[in-house]
Design a protein around this motif. Structure first.
Motif, PDB file in Angstrom:
ATOM      1  N   GLY A  46       0.784  -1.233   0.000  1.00 22.34           N
ATOM      2  CA  GLY A  46       0.000   0.000   0.000  1.00 22.34           C
ATOM      3  C   GLY A  46       0.813   1.278   0.000  1.00 22.34           C
ATOM      4  O   GLY A  46       0.277   2.358   0.256  1.00 22.34           O
ATOM      5  N   TYR A  47       2.108   1.180  -0.312  1.00 29.38           N
ATOM      6  CA  TYR A  47       2.969   2.357  -0.251  1.00 29.38           C
ATOM      7  C   TYR A  47       2.822   3.237  -1.487  1.00 29.38           C
ATOM      8  O   TYR A  47       2.752   2.753  -2.612  1.00 29.38           O
ATOM      9  CB  TYR A  47       4.442   1.952  -0.166  1.00 29.38           C
ATOM     10  CG  TYR A  47       4.867   1.278   1.108  1.00 29.38           C
ATOM     11  CD1 TYR A  47       4.081   1.324   2.255  1.00 29.38           C
ATOM     12  CD2 TYR A  47       6.074   0.596   1.175  1.00 29.38           C
ATOM     13  CE1 TYR A  47       4.491   0.692   3.418  1.00 29.38           C
ATOM     14  CE2 TYR A  47       6.490  -0.029   2.337  1.00 29.38           C
ATOM     15  CZ  TYR A  47       5.693   0.025   3.459  1.00 29.38           C
ATOM     16  OH  TYR A  47       6.101  -0.594   4.611  1.00 29.38           O
ATOM     17  N   LEU A  48       2.812   4.543  -1.256  1.00 29.69           N
ATOM     18  CA  LEU A  48       3.021   5.532  -2.307  1.00 29.69           C
ATOM     19  C   LEU A  48       4.376   6.138  -1.984  1.00 29.69           C
ATOM     20  O   LEU A  48       4.484   7.007  -1.132  1.00 29.69           O
ATOM     21  CB  LEU A  48       1.909   6.575  -2.294  1.00 29.69           C
ATOM     22  CG  LEU A  48       0.481   5.992  -2.319  1.00 29.69           C
ATOM     23  CD1 LEU A  48      -0.555   7.100  -2.267  1.00 29.69           C
ATOM     24  CD2 LEU A  48       0.284   5.128  -3.554  1.00 29.69           C
ATOM     25  N   SER A  49       5.398   5.637  -2.669  1.00 29.84           N
ATOM     26  CA  SER A  49       6.769   5.787  -2.174  1.00 29.84           C
ATOM     27  C   SER A  49       7.722   6.486  -3.133  1.00 29.84           C
ATOM     28  O   SER A  49       8.470   5.837  -3.868  1.00 29.84           O
ATOM     29  CB  SER A  49       7.352   4.411  -1.831  1.00 29.84           C
ATOM     30  OG  SER A  49       6.652   3.826  -0.776  1.00 29.84           O
ATOM     31  N   PRO A  50       7.745   7.814  -3.131  1.00 31.29           N
ATOM     32  CA  PRO A  50       8.809   8.521  -3.843  1.00 31.29           C
ATOM     33  C   PRO A  50      10.199   8.139  -3.335  1.00 31.29           C
ATOM     34  O   PRO A  50      11.189   8.313  -4.035  1.00 31.29           O
ATOM     35  CB  PRO A  50       8.511   9.995  -3.553  1.00 31.29           C
ATOM     36  CG  PRO A  50       7.061  10.034  -3.232  1.00 31.29           C
ATOM     37  CD  PRO A  50       6.765   8.732  -2.530  1.00 31.29           C
ATOM     38  N   SER A  51      10.247   7.596  -2.115  1.00 29.02           N
ATOM     39  CA  SER A  51      11.538   7.192  -1.523  1.00 29.02           C
ATOM     40  C   SER A  51      12.196   6.051  -2.292  1.00 29.02           C
ATOM     41  O   SER A  51      13.418   5.888  -2.246  1.00 29.02           O
ATOM     42  CB  SER A  51      11.328   6.743  -0.073  1.00 29.02           C
ATOM     43  OG  SER A  51      10.506   5.588  -0.023  1.00 29.02           O
ATOM     44  N   HIS A  52      11.406   5.258  -3.026  1.00 28.50           N
ATOM     45  CA  HIS A  52      11.938   4.066  -3.691  1.00 28.50           C
ATOM     46  C   HIS A  52      12.590   4.431  -5.023  1.00 28.50           C
ATOM     47  O   HIS A  52      12.165   3.995  -6.091  1.00 28.50           O
ATOM     48  CB  HIS A  52      10.825   3.042  -3.911  1.00 28.50           C
ATOM     49  CG  HIS A  52      10.407   2.325  -2.665  1.00 28.50           C
ATOM     50  ND1 HIS A  52      10.402   2.917  -1.433  1.00 28.50           N
ATOM     51  CD2 HIS A  52       9.961   1.060  -2.466  1.00 28.50           C
ATOM     52  CE1 HIS A  52       9.978   2.054  -0.522  1.00 28.50           C
ATOM     53  NE2 HIS A  52       9.699   0.919  -1.119  1.00 28.50           N
ATOM     54  N   ILE A  53      13.624   5.247  -4.955  1.00 24.47           N
ATOM     55  CA  ILE A  53      14.254   5.764  -6.172  1.00 24.47           C
ATOM     56  C   ILE A  53      15.275   4.796  -6.771  1.00 24.47           C
ATOM     57  O   ILE A  53      15.680   4.960  -7.918  1.00 24.47           O
ATOM     58  CB  ILE A  53      14.948   7.122  -5.906  1.00 24.47           C
ATOM     59  CG1 ILE A  53      15.953   7.009  -4.741  1.00 24.47           C
ATOM     60  CG2 ILE A  53      13.917   8.212  -5.637  1.00 24.47           C
ATOM     61  CD1 ILE A  53      16.757   8.265  -4.500  1.00 24.47           C
TER      62      ILE A  53
END
Length: 415
Positions: A46-53
């Protein structure tokens, strides 16, 4: 001009494509071989993850994959097999596992995930949806000095890209998570991330689309495709024959079967992930990734989800109890107070994520088929990129200005 559009696949990518296409006035039909209540779109973290670059194809991943190949409880498991598609994908994946590639794609991943996060918020507001959505950020929890060092490097890289990311000490971590014991040496914190409860969004979106006139054919498999002059003329399902002006291939890991029928060259492998839910009070407030174990932890609406592992073993939905137990062990290892029950582990579910070799999705048209828009290959970021992908699909078919540059997503790209 209104077009008749058929979307093959009713997961997060298919539904978001349908949403934006119907908003532009197109006549939309969604076909899916399932009942539209299971799979990766329902069991993800369920992540909305800009961190996962950082893409899956990062330096050292292939080496770890080979090391873990015979360990069925490892976070990243590739089942050895003599299969030409798997071998082609593996070679291309290995070629992409370098720092030059990672540096090149970081802005691309960041931009599509940030756009997608904004679009989730827009949909919730514009349609008066009530699905669970919170922006509490994401913790990367580390038990070893090496993992913490690596996560700090990634957080600094994210900060340079303009993301709200930082290292936090144990005192700061305790302030964020005051109600549960943590067995860690340190953490990084991405305040830029959000999280959702996936099935709530999916159910609301399906209901909304039906009200807007989108047609759904469920439990219906596309068995054949007829092509004339580089355009799809007809699709044949297990129940009927259908025609349309435009088609969207958003069938996730199953896209590979249709890919072959159309003579495309999409390299795809299915990456199985598992989830365990517990309705017991865990006192976890902030979503987290257990860094060494590669397990995601999400406090959802009414339950906590533990999800993880990447199992590349072909198209199958078999539950590997060893991998389920590895997730449960990781939960206990990082959160000593948590004990997932035998019933909770027995109720574990899995989903297949479509993996491209370079960690980027395929979004756009192939030169081999003029009226087909491809939207697959999102790996672990299908949920994070779902709304933005749907909007891009609509812009392509509606012949509008694109919200993002599509070069890196080109389905015809070479590996």
């Amino acid at each position: 001009m209104s077009k008749k559009v058929i979307i093959i696949g009713g997961g997060i990518i298919g539904l978001c494509s349908a949403y934006y296409l119907q908003k532009e006035g197109h006549q939309v039909t969604v076909i899916d071989q399932s009942n539209l209540d299971s799979g990766a779109s329902y069991v993800n973290a369920g992540y909305l993850s800009p961190s996962h670059i950082i893409p899956l194809s990062a330096p050292g991943v292939m080496k770890k994959g080979l090391k873990w190949m015979f360990n069925k409880s490892s976070p990243f498991y590739m089942k050895p097999r003599l299969d030409l598609d798997f071998l082609k994908w593996t070679l291309a994946f290995n070629k992409s596992c370098n720092s030059k590639h990672v540096k090149k794609v970081i802005p691309t991943i960041k931009n599509i995930t940030l756009l997608s996060q904004d679009l989730y918020e827009d949909i919730k507001r514009d349609e008066n949806f009530s699905f669970h959505y919170e922006k509490k950020g994401l913790l990367m929890l580390c038990q070893t000095d090496k993992a913490l060092e690596d996560e700090i490097k990634t957080a600094r890289l994210a900060k340079k890209e303009g993301l709200d990311a930082k290292e936090i000490n144990l005192k700061e971590l305790k302030q964020l998570e005051p109600n549960i014991e943590l067995n860690v040496k340190g953490a990084t914190y991405y305040k830029c991330d959000s999280h959702t409860t996936p099935h709530e969004f999916m159910e609301e979106m399906k209901t909304h689309l039906k009200k807007k006139g989108v047609i759904f054919y469920i439990n219906e498999k596309v068995e054949d495709i007829e092509v004339e002059n580089q355009k799809i003329s007809t699709i044949i399902t297990s129940k009927q024959v259908l025609k349309a002006d435009e088609f969207v291939l958003a069938a996730g890991s199953w896209s590979t079967f249709l890919n072959k029928k159309l003579g495309l060259n999409l390299l795809l492998q299915a990456g199985k992930g598992y989830r365990i839910n517990t309705t017991n009070q865990t006192n976890i407030l902030i979503p987290a990734i257990l860094s060494e174990a590669k397990v995601a932890v999400t406090p959802m609406n009414g339950f906590t989800r533990f999800a993880g592992t990447m199992e590349i073993a072909g198209i199958n939905l078999n539950i590997n109890k060893v991998r389920v137990q590895a997730i449960a062990d990781a939960a206990k290892g990082y959160y000593p107070e948590i004990n997932l029950s035998a019933e909770e582990k027995n109720n574990a579910a899995c989903g297949l994520r479509p993996l491209s070799p370079d960690g980027l999705p395929y979004i756009g048209k192939s030169s081999k088929c003029k009226n087909l828009t491809i939207a697959t290959g999102h790996a672990m970021l299908g949920w994070s990129m779902g709304t933005a992908t749907g909007k891009l699909v609509s812009e392509i078919i509606s012949e509008q200005k694109r919200s993002l540059e599509l070069d890196h997503f080109n389905p015809d790209r070479k590996f």
